[in-house]
Design an enzyme around this catalytic site. Structure first.
Site, mmCIF file in Angstrom:
data_model
loop_
_atom_site.group_PDB
_atom_site.id
_atom_site.type_symbol
_atom_site.label_atom_id
_atom_site.label_comp_id
_atom_site.label_asym_id
_atom_site.label_seq_id
_atom_site.Cartn_x
_atom_site.Cartn_y
_atom_site.Cartn_z
ATOM 1 N N GLY A 177 2.846 4.871 13.603
ATOM 2 C CA GLY A 177 3.518 3.691 14.155
ATOM 3 C C GLY A 177 2.818 3.170 15.392
ATOM 4 N N GLY A 193 6.744 5.621 8.449
ATOM 5 C CA GLY A 193 5.785 6.715 8.562
ATOM 6 C C GLY A 193 6.036 7.498 9.833
ATOM 7 N N SER A 194 5.030 8.213 10.269
ATOM 8 C CA SER A 194 5.192 9.062 11.445
ATOM 9 C C SER A 194 5.068 8.240 12.732
ATOM 10 C CB SER A 194 4.119 10.145 11.432
ATOM 11 O OG SER A 194 2.859 9.534 11.538
ATOM 12 N N CYS A 218 13.327 11.814 6.873
ATOM 13 C CA CYS A 218 13.362 11.371 8.271
ATOM 14 C C CYS A 218 14.704 11.708 8.896
ATOM 15 C CB CYS A 218 13.080 9.888 8.353
ATOM 16 S SG CYS A 218 14.117 8.930 7.257
ATOM 17 N N GLU A 266 9.135 16.870 15.466
ATOM 18 C CA GLU A 266 9.464 16.726 14.047
ATOM 19 C C GLU A 266 8.603 17.696 13.234
ATOM 20 O OE1 GLU A 266 8.358 13.110 11.813
ATOM 21 O OE2 GLU A 266 10.431 13.047 11.106
ATOM 22 N N LYS A 321 0.856 -1.192 0.000
ATOM 23 C CA LYS A 321 0.000 0.000 0.000
ATOM 24 C C LYS A 321 0.897 1.248 0.000
ATOM 25 C CE LYS A 321 -1.546 2.978 2.838
ATOM 26 N NZ LYS A 321 -1.629 4.185 1.984
ATOM 27 N N GLU A 379 9.677 2.114 11.032
ATOM 28 C CA GLU A 379 10.703 3.156 10.803
ATOM 29 C C GLU A 379 9.970 4.482 10.899
ATOM 30 O OE1 GLU A 379 13.891 2.812 10.399
ATOM 31 O OE2 GLU A 379 13.961 0.648 10.139
HETATM 32 P P1 NAD Z 1 2.274 8.808 7.634
HETATM 33 O O1 NAD Z 1 2.519 8.153 8.943
HETATM 34 O O2 NAD Z 1 1.217 9.832 7.557
HETATM 35 O O3 NAD Z 1 1.915 7.722 6.521
HETATM 36 C C1 NAD Z 1 2.776 6.626 6.236
HETATM 37 C C2 NAD Z 1 1.950 5.510 5.595
HETATM 38 O O4 NAD Z 1 1.090 4.951 6.604
HETATM 39 C C3 NAD Z 1 1.023 5.976 4.463
HETATM 40 O O5 NAD Z 1 0.990 4.992 3.448
HETATM 41 C C4 NAD Z 1 -0.319 6.098 5.170
HETATM 42 O O6 NAD Z 1 -1.415 5.967 4.287
HETATM 43 C C5 NAD Z 1 -0.253 4.923 6.138
HETATM 44 N N1 NAD Z 1 -1.133 5.021 7.317
HETATM 45 C C6 NAD Z 1 -1.569 6.148 7.937
HETATM 46 N N2 NAD Z 1 -2.352 5.820 8.984
HETATM 47 C C7 NAD Z 1 -2.405 4.474 9.049
HETATM 48 C C8 NAD Z 1 -3.033 3.530 9.912
HETATM 49 N N3 NAD Z 1 -3.783 3.931 10.944
HETATM 50 N N4 NAD Z 1 -2.864 2.209 9.687
HETATM 51 C C9 NAD Z 1 -2.084 1.791 8.664
HETATM 52 N N5 NAD Z 1 -1.482 2.633 7.792
HETATM 53 C C10 NAD Z 1 -1.623 3.960 7.984
HETATM 54 O O7 NAD Z 1 3.685 9.403 7.166
HETATM 55 P P2 NAD Z 1 4.030 10.276 5.887
HETATM 56 O O8 NAD Z 1 3.492 11.661 6.093
HETATM 57 O O9 NAD Z 1 3.660 9.538 4.643
HETATM 58 O O10 NAD Z 1 5.636 10.293 5.979
HETATM 59 C C11 NAD Z 1 6.332 11.148 6.819
HETATM 60 C C12 NAD Z 1 6.778 10.450 8.097
HETATM 61 O O11 NAD Z 1 7.533 9.300 7.764
HETATM 62 C C13 NAD Z 1 7.708 11.316 8.930
HETATM 63 O O12 NAD Z 1 7.395 11.181 10.293
HETATM 64 C C14 NAD Z 1 9.087 10.722 8.642
HETATM 65 O O13 NAD Z 1 10.056 10.938 9.639
HETATM 66 C C15 NAD Z 1 8.751 9.279 8.498
HETATM 67 N N6 NAD Z 1 9.803 8.598 7.757
HETATM 68 C C16 NAD Z 1 10.632 7.758 8.453
HETATM 69 C C17 NAD Z 1 11.670 7.111 7.793
HETATM 70 C C18 NAD Z 1 12.581 6.169 8.526
HETATM 71 O O14 NAD Z 1 13.210 5.364 7.878
HETATM 72 N N7 NAD Z 1 12.698 6.235 9.836
HETATM 73 C C19 NAD Z 1 11.861 7.322 6.432
HETATM 74 C C20 NAD Z 1 11.001 8.185 5.763
HETATM 75 C C21 NAD Z 1 9.966 8.810 6.440
#
Ligand code: NAD
Length: 503
Positions: free
Chosen positions: A236, A231-232, A287, A388, A178, A253
């Site tokens: 997580g 993701g955020s 990130c 962040e 996804k 992550e």
């Molecule tokens: P996000 O958490 O909003 O979304 C990430 C993914 O999770 C998307 O595909 C989203 O649709 C999905 N998602 C959202 N809510 C969900 C739920 N309840 N259940 C399952 N899936 C869900 O993050 P974003 O805005 O796409 O990306 C930015 C974030 O990602 C920042 O916090 C950044 O630090 C982090 N990030 C971390 C790394 C790492 O390796 N540590 C790398 C890149 C980005």
């Protein structure tokens, strides 16, 4: 480049392209100017069910395909990515917004990762060990786990899927993917290339749609034993909660609040280059972005002066225009969030040195552009130094000593990346030991990971796993220990010994 505009794309389930069950759709558009990129299925739990069923069925055959052969398919995939690198970079600059050089780097990371994991097909090393008994052999082998749910963000739309899907596949798992709703076409292209490389039907499936609908259905599905999410932090935590019911393997992550330390003996020109690249590259939407700069007071004024000059020389614009240094933020919500932190920083008493506003000149108002922003006089506990922001904003924090610098660097909830600029080898090594992050750079910015080393962070950046390198294999395999007794009699471990053998 010809634009795809209103072309409609479909999910891939069990080798067949299909609309979502409900027939609903959403649009992807460019953050640089709002141009249409494509139309995608807004899927639901029903679509996830079908994709998981297809992936489960395909798993029974895929897990038995010899790992070197699985690796060969990844090798072919890596070559296709390399062939398509320029095209994908162009598309990324439109759909996600990064400048072309960085977009090319994003694709290159996926090429590197796919070649690396292709090679794992001929390794996937386990251990052989002596036995405490005669005529007995012990070993451990890596076993695939089943269907892996892959949930990715938009900021590295080709690299991050590769970090997850390449190791998942070489280990013998099948995948339901996804991608983020902000970058669905890049996710689609990634999967199309896997199909072109010869990945069998059902081994990789893509289901487009929102986190709440598709992501959560995947996380709650009882037949998906592994979830890997980037993701955020908030997402997580939600994912970990939803997955708890089925005791899934969950690999997270998450966010960062990364710091660069500049000591009084640093090469300041080099430090300014490293900070500018790490704080404002990808418009700070990494990130590993350097959103804190911890500076020894002896060089604080000088660094501040040079850094402001460097930030003010950066040109904002569409990522595909060759003269652009800083592209747009991903969407309106991101723009509002980044600006709200400017207001927060001001209210907290930090001094805004440059930036701090939405850029609208020369057509930039069609997109989501924010000026590179630097706050000075920031105290370690302020929100702009703790939370962040995920934008082109960095906070200069003055300190009086190396020890204080390390204390401030470690004084946040995240632990992804850190960096130190110094010419003192002793303090460099102390920093490598004492900075509480998964990654530390010496005399370089906070960004620049290579695919053959573990990638991930301590504390709230994750939950103890790593991706990339051999460490990634631990996410996608279970260990099995195998004991082979060729003595022809019952030998009881811990009871029968060489001195006192079984009868
Ligand atoms: P996000 O958490 O909003 O979304 C990430 C993914 O999770 C998307 O595909 C989203 O649709 C999905 N998602 C959202 N809510 C969900 C739920 N309840 N259940 C399952 N899936 C869900 O993050 P974003 O805005 O796409 O990306 C930015 C974030 O990602 C920042 O916090 C950044 O630090 C982090 N990030 C971390 C790394 C790492 O390796 N540590 C790398 C890149 C980005």
């Amino acid at each position: 480049m010809s634009l795809l505009g209103t072309e409609t794309f479909q999910n891939l389930i069990g080798g067949a392209w299909a609309d979502s069950e409900g027939g609903e759709t959403f649009e992807s558009s460019s953050p640089a100017n709002g141009e249409a990129i494509g139309v995608f299925p807004r899927s639901s739990a029903a679509d996830v069910d079908k994709a998981v069923e297809a992936a489960r069925a395909a798993y029974e055959e895929w897990r038995l395909v010899p790992a070197p052969r699985r690796g060969e398919l990844l090798f072919r995939f890596a070559q296709l990515l390399a062939d398509e690198k320029d095209e994908l970079a162009q598309l990324m600059s439109r759909e996600m917004g990064k400048v072309l050089a960085e977009a090319g780097g994003d694709v290159q990371e996926a090429i590197d990762m796919s070649f690396y994991m292709a090679g794992e097909g001929r390794r996937l090393f386990g251990q052989t060990t002596p036995s405490e008994l005669r005529d007995k052999l012990n070993m451990s082998v890596r076993m695939p786990i089943g269907v892996v749910g892959v949930i990715t963000p938009w900021n590295f739309p080709i690299a991050i899927p590769s970090w997850k899907i390449a190791p998942a596949l070489v280990c013998g798992n099948t995948v339901v993917f996804k991608p983020a709703t902000e970058t669905p076409l890049l996710g689609q292209r990634f999967v199309e290339l896997l199909v072109a490389a010869g990945i069998p039907p059902g081994v990789v499936n893509i289901v487009h749609g929102g986190g709440r609908e598709v992501g959560e259905a995947l996380v709650r599905h009882p037949d998906v034993p592994v979830i890997t999410l980037t993701g955020s932090r908030e997402t997580g935590v939600a994912v970990l909660r939803s997955a708890a019911e089925n005791l899934k393997h969950v690999h997270l992550e998450l966010g960062g609040k990364n710091a660069i330390i500049v000591l009084e003996d640093a090469d300041l020109d080099l430090a300014v280059e490293g900070i500018t690249w790490s704080a404002f590259g990808t418009s700070g939407q990494r990130c590993t972005a350097a959103s804190r700069v911890i500076v020894h007071e002896a060089v604080y004024d000088e660094l501040q002066r040079r850094l402001v000059a460097a930030a003010e020389s950066l040109r904002l614009g569409a990522g595909w225009e060759p003269e652009t240094d800083v592209g747009p933020l991903i969407n309106r919500a991101a723009l509002d969030k980044v600006h709200s932190y400017t207001e927060i920083g001001r209210a907290e008493g930090a001094q805004l040195l440059t930036g701090g506003e939405i850029a609208t000149e020369n057509g930039l108002d069609k997109g989501f552009f924010y000026r590179p922003t630097i706050f000075a006089g920031v105290e370690a506990g302020m929100r702009i130094a703790q939370e962040e922001i995920f934008g082109p904003t960095t906070a200069l924090i003055p300190v009086g000593s190396f020890d204080e610098a390390v204390r401030v660097a470690n004084g946040v909830r995240y632990g992804l990346s850190s960096s130190i600029f110094t010419r003192d080898v002793n303090r460099a090594f102390r920093a490598m030991r004492d900075l509480d992050t998964g990654i530390t750079y010496v005399n370089a910015g906070t960004t620049g990971a290579e695919v053959h080393l573990p990638f991930g962070g301590t504390k709230d950046t994750g939950n103890g796993h790593r991706e990339a390198g051999q460490a990634a294999l631990d996410v996608f395999t279970e260990w099995k220990s195998v004991y082979v007794d060729y003595s022809g009699k019952l030998q009881r471990a811990q009871i029968d010994t060489v001195e006192n053998p079984s009868p």
